[in-house]
Design a protein around this motif. Structure first.
Motif, PDB file in Angstrom:
ATOM      1  N   LYS A   5      12.400  46.831  46.138  1.00 12.57           N
ATOM      2  CA  LYS A   5      13.136  46.001  45.166  1.00 12.57           C
ATOM      3  C   LYS A   5      12.176  44.952  44.556  1.00 12.57           C
ATOM      4  O   LYS A   5      12.103  44.801  43.342  1.00 12.57           O
ATOM      5  N   HIS A  29      19.142  45.564  50.166  1.00  7.38           N
ATOM      6  CA  HIS A  29      20.024  44.433  49.841  1.00  7.38           C
ATOM      7  C   HIS A  29      20.793  43.962  51.072  1.00  7.38           C
ATOM      8  O   HIS A  29      21.167  42.812  51.155  1.00  7.38           O
ATOM      9  N   ALA A  58      13.569  46.518  50.803  1.00  7.79           N
ATOM     10  CA  ALA A  58      13.532  45.193  50.170  1.00  7.79           C
ATOM     11  C   ALA A  58      12.200  45.049  49.427  1.00  7.79           C
ATOM     12  O   ALA A  58      12.129  44.463  48.338  1.00  7.79           O
TER      13      ALA A  58
END
Ligand code: NDP
Length: 244
Positions: free
Chosen positions: A161, A144, A158
């Motif tokens: 995610k 993040h 990332a």
């Protein structure tokens, strides 16, 4: 959780080992995977549960064929995996991208992204077939927020995610759940691995911060895994109070 089968990658230390303890305590059956066999054995011996509730796998998650074979050759009583915790991961170095080390990049990308994908690809079809299952990916605050020198590691998290979100979409219409647990700083062997065993440099990472413990993270993972079956916790970010 009684007799549910929980597959934990990167179980030989840190967050993975803490997950093994909390799920074992709740009565789960554990498949514990990592490369360091002795560490897995030590962990298994330290867990106060019958040996028939633990299955150890010496596994390099970066080796796709080894992952395929490990899943395909699980004994029949271990095949129906209820929860997959994709925890194996590492960071290497902290350097400017333009000065980065190719070997470090490959290790991070192969472990954090490809390893997670391989496990997911080989385990999830069984979950879909049985109409039951939960994939819990260990991301990071690094997915993040990008910090100086963290370029490639942050990129891999990332990606975790995005992959977690994508998998959730791909599993819509099935009861299989997907969660990403994204911690801030946790005191584990992570920093030593990052700095290739330089303990002094590793210690400095935690200066001025009271880091999370592996048990703090395992608690949150356990919470996500034990909600009612219609509840999906998509993502949790947990941080030390004093980490920005
Ligand atoms: P540790 O170094 O303590 O644990 C990492 C685990 O991953 C070890 O059990 C290691 O086992 C395993 N592993 C690494 N590479 C492989 C591989 N190729 N195949 C199989 N297992 C592998 O660190 P943490 O517990 O902190 O890290 C766990 C996860 O948490 C990682 O995904 C990390 O990115 C993430 N995370 C950690 C944070 C932190 O501050 N510590 C913060 C946010 C996220 P072995 O070497 O025996 O194979």
């Amino acid at each position: 959780m009684q007799n549910q089968i929980v597959f934990i990658t990167g179980a030989s230390s840190g967050i993975g080992a803490a997950c093994a303890k909390i799920f074992a305590h709740a009565g789960a059956k554990l498949i514990l995977a990592a490369r360091r066999w002795e560490r897995l054995q030590q962990l298994a011996n330290s867990l106060d549960i019958p040996s028939e509730k633990i299955h150890l796998l010496q596994l390099d998650v970066c080796d796709r064929l080894a992952v395929e074979s490990a899943i395909a050759n699980l004994p029949s009583s271990w095949k129906n995996i209820d929860i997959l915790i994709n925890n194996a991961g590492l960071s290497r170095g902290l350097s400017k991208l333009q000065e980065g080390d190719f070997q470090d990049w490959e290790e991070m990308i192969d472990t954090n992204i490809k390893g997670l994908l391989y496990l997911t690809r080989y385990v999830v079809p069984g979950m879909v077939e049985r109409n039951h299952g939960h994939v819990i990916n260990i991301g990071s605050i690094a997915g993040h927020q990008t910090y100086p020198g963290g370029n490639v590691y942050c990129g891999t998290k990332a990606a975790v995610k995005a992959i977690s979100e994508g998998l959730k979409q791909d599993l819509l219409g099935t009861p299989v759940r997907v969660t990403s647990v994204d911690p801030g700083m946790v005191e584990t062997e992570f920093s030593q691995v990052r700095f290739h065993g330089d303990t002094e440099r590793a210690k400095k990472v935690y200066a001025g911060v009271n880091p999370l413990t592996p048990d703090d993270v395992a608690d949150v993972i356990f919470f996500c895994a034990t909600r009612a079956s219609h509840v999906n916790i998509n993502e949790v970010i947990l941080m030390p109070v004093d980490q920005a």
